[in-house]
Design a protein around this motif. Structure first.
Motif, PDB file in Angstrom:
ATOM      1  N   UNK A  50      -5.295   9.437   0.303  1.00  0.00           N
ATOM      2  CA  UNK A  50      -4.211   9.384   1.593  1.00  0.00           C
ATOM      3  C   UNK A  50      -5.057   8.817   3.287  1.00  0.00           C
ATOM      4  N   UNK A  51      -5.959   8.885   2.983  1.00  0.00           N
ATOM      5  CA  UNK A  51      -6.866   8.209   4.808  1.00  0.00           C
ATOM      6  C   UNK A  51      -6.250   6.286   4.178  1.00  0.00           C
ATOM      7  N   UNK A  52      -7.249   5.795   3.820  1.00  0.00           N
ATOM      8  CA  UNK A  52      -6.991   4.350   4.078  1.00  0.00           C
ATOM      9  C   UNK A  52      -5.774   2.998   3.072  1.00  0.00           C
ATOM     10  N   UNK A  53      -5.634   4.339   2.507  1.00  0.00           N
ATOM     11  CA  UNK A  53      -4.296   3.490   1.392  1.00  0.00           C
ATOM     12  C   UNK A  53      -2.854   4.480   2.120  1.00  0.00           C
ATOM     13  N   UNK A  54      -2.795   6.504   1.353  1.00  0.00           N
ATOM     14  CA  UNK A  54      -1.615   6.246   1.725  1.00  0.00           C
ATOM     15  C   UNK A  54      -1.040   6.146   3.449  1.00  0.00           C
ATOM     16  N   UNK A  55      -1.776   6.699   3.888  1.00  0.00           N
ATOM     17  CA  UNK A  55      -1.487   6.657   5.581  1.00  0.00           C
ATOM     18  C   UNK A  55      -1.232   5.730   5.846  1.00  0.00           C
ATOM     19  N   UNK A 107       3.082   3.083   7.086  1.00  0.00           N
ATOM     20  CA  UNK A 107       3.021   2.286   8.896  1.00  0.00           C
ATOM     21  C   UNK A 107       2.953   1.376   8.312  1.00  0.00           C
ATOM     22  N   UNK A 108       3.583   0.696   7.251  1.00  0.00           N
ATOM     23  CA  UNK A 108       3.643  -1.085   6.785  1.00  0.00           C
ATOM     24  C   UNK A 108       2.757  -1.736   7.346  1.00  0.00           C
ATOM     25  N   UNK A 109       1.345  -1.574   7.230  1.00  0.00           N
ATOM     26  CA  UNK A 109       0.385  -2.382   7.916  1.00  0.00           C
ATOM     27  C   UNK A 109       0.567  -3.875   6.425  1.00  0.00           C
ATOM     28  N   UNK A 126       2.713  -2.247  -2.891  1.00  0.00           N
ATOM     29  CA  UNK A 126       2.452  -1.951  -1.583  1.00  0.00           C
ATOM     30  C   UNK A 126       3.125  -2.169  -0.556  1.00  0.00           C
ATOM     31  N   UNK A 127       3.877  -0.792  -0.602  1.00  0.00           N
ATOM     32  CA  UNK A 127       5.151  -1.234   0.438  1.00  0.00           C
ATOM     33  C   UNK A 127       5.209   0.043   1.456  1.00  0.00           C
ATOM     34  N   UNK A 128       5.934   0.088   2.724  1.00  0.00           N
ATOM     35  CA  UNK A 128       6.350   0.849   3.408  1.00  0.00           C
ATOM     36  C   UNK A 128       7.301   1.716   2.848  1.00  0.00           C
ATOM     37  N   UNK A 129       8.188   1.324   1.702  1.00  0.00           N
ATOM     38  CA  UNK A 129       9.108   1.815   1.569  1.00  0.00           C
ATOM     39  C   UNK A 129       9.457   2.014   0.103  1.00  0.00           C
ATOM     40  N   UNK A 130       8.296   1.987  -0.507  1.00  0.00           N
ATOM     41  CA  UNK A 130       8.376   2.176  -1.695  1.00  0.00           C
ATOM     42  C   UNK A 130       7.299   3.037  -2.300  1.00  0.00           C
ATOM     43  N   UNK A 131       6.075   3.420  -1.123  1.00  0.00           N
ATOM     44  CA  UNK A 131       4.980   3.805  -1.144  1.00  0.00           C
ATOM     45  C   UNK A 131       5.209   5.645  -1.309  1.00  0.00           C
ATOM     46  N   UNK A 132       4.615   6.358  -2.970  1.00  0.00           N
ATOM     47  CA  UNK A 132       4.777   7.079  -2.783  1.00  0.00           C
ATOM     48  C   UNK A 132       3.467   8.326  -3.182  1.00  0.00           C
ATOM     49  N   UNK A 133       3.115   9.139  -1.830  1.00  0.00           N
ATOM     50  CA  UNK A 133       1.436   9.277  -1.738  1.00  0.00           C
ATOM     51  C   UNK A 133       1.099  10.391  -2.128  1.00  0.00           C
ATOM     52  N   UNK A 134      -0.021  10.893  -2.918  1.00  0.00           N
ATOM     53  CA  UNK A 134      -0.308  11.750  -3.113  1.00  0.00           C
ATOM     54  C   UNK A 134      -1.159  12.972  -2.825  1.00  0.00           C
ATOM     55  N   UNK A 135       0.557  13.422  -2.042  1.00  0.00           N
ATOM     56  CA  UNK A 135       0.360  14.571  -0.911  1.00  0.00           C
ATOM     57  C   UNK A 135       1.660  15.106  -0.744  1.00  0.00           C
ATOM     58  N   UNK A 136       1.381  16.572  -0.520  1.00  0.00           N
ATOM     59  CA  UNK A 136       2.540  17.443  -0.848  1.00  0.00           C
ATOM     60  C   UNK A 136       3.942  17.044  -0.252  1.00  0.00           C
ATOM     61  N   UNK A 137       4.036  16.626   1.038  1.00  0.00           N
ATOM     62  CA  UNK A 137       5.614  16.235   1.759  1.00  0.00           C
ATOM     63  C   UNK A 137       5.841  14.600   1.471  1.00  0.00           C
TER      64      UNK A 137
END
Length: 381
Positions: free
Chosen positions: A100-105, A109-111, A120-131
Motif C-alpha cells: 500500500x505505502x511504498x509501492x501502490x500509493x 502517483x506515476x512516480x 510498474x505503471x500508474x495506468x496498469x497497477x491495481x493495489x491490495x486495497x478495497x478501493x
C-alpha cells in the motif's frame, strides 16, 4: 527520455492570490516567484539524477513484498500452531503495508512511469486495497493534490465524516468525532472505498447516475477479488492442515494492522497542529510559487529512522510528497534537506515531529473539534 510532469492546473503566471495565508503574508510576489524557481530546480535536479539505481530499488521492494506475502500466506497454512499464526500474520501485515505505502500509493502517483515498464505503471497497477485504483487516483491525485486543504474543495479534510477544521460548521453529529475515527482506523480501506464513490457529489447532482453505477460496479469487482484472496482462498487451503479458522483470523488481523498503520500515517501527514487549511480566496489567483507554499504549510512530516520512513512509503516526508507527488519516493529524504532549508530561509513553518507526537496531536484535534468553537470573550470596558 521524455518525462511526465504533473503540475496543478489553473495557476496564474504572475501576481498573487486574493489573500495570502497568514504564514506567508510576509512574502512579496518576487520572493514567492523565486521560491517557486528554487523548488522547480530541486525537482529538476532529481529528474536528472533518476535512473538505473532507482529502477533497481523499486524492483527490489516489489520482490521483497511479494516474497513476504508468499511466506506469510504459506505460514498461515499451519496457523493452528500459535508461532506459525503470529509469524504468518506478521509477514502478511508487513507485506500489505509495503504494498500500500511504498509501492501502490507511489506507483499510482506515476512516480515510476518513466521506467516505461507496463508492470510498474500508474495506468496498469491495481493495489491490495478495497478501493479501485482508478477511483482513488481521481479523488486523490486529481482533487486532493490540486486543492490540498482548501475547505470546500478538498473533501479529504475529514473525508465527509470527521470535523477536522474549526472553519467547518459544527453539527451535533460531530460530537462523535473520536468514536468515528476509532471505528475508521481498523477499517480504513473500507472508509476510503466509500469516500471514493463521491456520494455527496452524486446527491448534489455533480456526479451522474451512469458514473455512480460504473464506480459501484468497479468497487463490487474489487471486493470480490479481495475477499476471494484473503477470506476464501487462503483459509480454504489452510483447512487441509486443520488451520482454516486460524488462517481467516490471520488475514483479518493483517488487514486491520495495515489499516491502522495507513490511517495513522495519512492523518499524521495532514492533520497535526501546525498544518494550515485555506479558504478559496487564498487560492484564487495563486501562482506556482503560491501553490508550493500551500503544500509546505498545509502538510506535516514524521521524523524517524530509515526503516520508519520506508514503512510509511516515505509519506513521513509528506511535505515533500505534496510538493513533488511524482518524484520517486526513495528520493524524498534528500529532497527534504533542501525543502527544509528553503522554508527556513523564507520564514515558513516546517512542521515535523516523531510519530507518537504527531498521532497525539492529531487525536487531540479530533477531540477538540468534536465540540463547537469557543466563542471569544467579550471585551471589557
Amino acid at each position: 527520455m521524455t518525462t511526465t510532469v504533473t503540475r496543478p492546473g489553473a495557476l496564474a503566471a504572475s501576481g498573487h492570490p486574493m489573500v495570502r495565508p497568514d504564514a506567508a503574508k510576509h512574502l512579496t510576489d518576487a520572493q514567492v516567484e523565486e521560491l517557486g524557481r528554487e523548488l522547480d530546480a530541486v525537482r529538476d535536479e532529481i529528474l536528472a539524477k533518476r535512473g538505473a539505481s532507482d529502477a533497481a530499488y523499486i524492483r527490489r521492494v516489489i520482490k521483497l513484498q511479494r516474497s513476504l506475502e508468499f511466506a506469510g500466506r504459506g505460514t498461515l497454512l499451519f496457523s493452528k500452531y500459535k508461532p506459525a499464526w503470529f509469524a504468518g500474520t506478521a509477514m502478511l501485515s508487513l507485506a500489505k503495508i509495503m504494498e500500500n505505502m511504498e509501492i501502490g500509493h507511489n506507483v499510482l502517483h506515476g512516480q515510476w512511469d518513466w521506467m516505461r515498464d507496463p508492470d510498474i505503471h500508474s495506468t496498469t497497477w491495481e493495489w491490495d486495497f478495497v478501493t479501485p485504483a482508478r477511483s482513488w487516483q481521481h479523488t486523490h491525485n486529481d482533487l486532493h493534490h490540486r486543492w490540498t486543504n482548501v475547505i470546500g474543495k478538498d473533501r479529504d479534510v475529514g473525508y465527509n465524516l470527521l470535523r477536522m477544521d474549526p472553519d467547518q460548521p459544527w453539527k451535533p453529529f460531530n460530537l462523535g468525532n473520536p468514536l468515528y475515527n476509532a471505528i475508521l482506523a481498523p477499517i480504513f480501506e473500507w472508509g476510503i472505498a466509500l469516500y471514493d464513490l463521491e456520494i455527496p457529489e452524486y446527491k448534489e447532482g455533480l456526479k451522474s447516475k451512469a458514473d455512480m453505477n460504473r464506480d459501484l460496479k468497479a468497487v463490487g469487482v474489487k471486493v470480490v477479488k479481495q475477499f476471494s484472496k484473503d477470506y476464501a482462498a487462503t483459509p480454504a487451503v489452510a483447512m487441509l492442515t486443520g488451520s482454516g479458522k486460524q488462517a481467516l483470523y490471520g488475514t483479518l488481523a493483517a488487514n486491520a494492522i495495515r489499516n491502522f498503520w495507513a490511517h495513522a500515517v495519512i492523518f499524521c501527514g495532514h492533520f497535526p497542529e501546525g498544518t494550515d487549511t485555506f479558504t478559496e480566496e487564498e487560492v484564487d489567483g495563486e501562482t506556482r510559487g503560491d501553490w508550493y507554499v500551500r503544500q509546505m504549510i498545509g502538510s506535516a512530516n514524521i521524523s524517524g529512522s530509515k526503516l520508519m520512513h520506508f514503512m510509511t512509503g516515505n509519506l513521513s516526508h509528506q511535505i515533500e510528497h505534496h510538493c513533488f507527488p511524482d518524484l520517486p519516493s526513495n528520493r524524498y529524504a534528500e529532497v527534504a534537506v533542501k525543502v527544509r532549508e528553503i522554508c527556513t530561509r523564507y520564514g515558513l513553518p516546517y512542521t515535523t515531529g516523531p510519530l507518537p507526537k504527531q498521532v497525539g496531536s492529531t487525536w487531540a484535534k479530533i477531540f477538540k473539534l468534536a465540540l463547537p468553537n469557543r466563542k471569544p470573550k467579550a471585551a471589557t470596558a
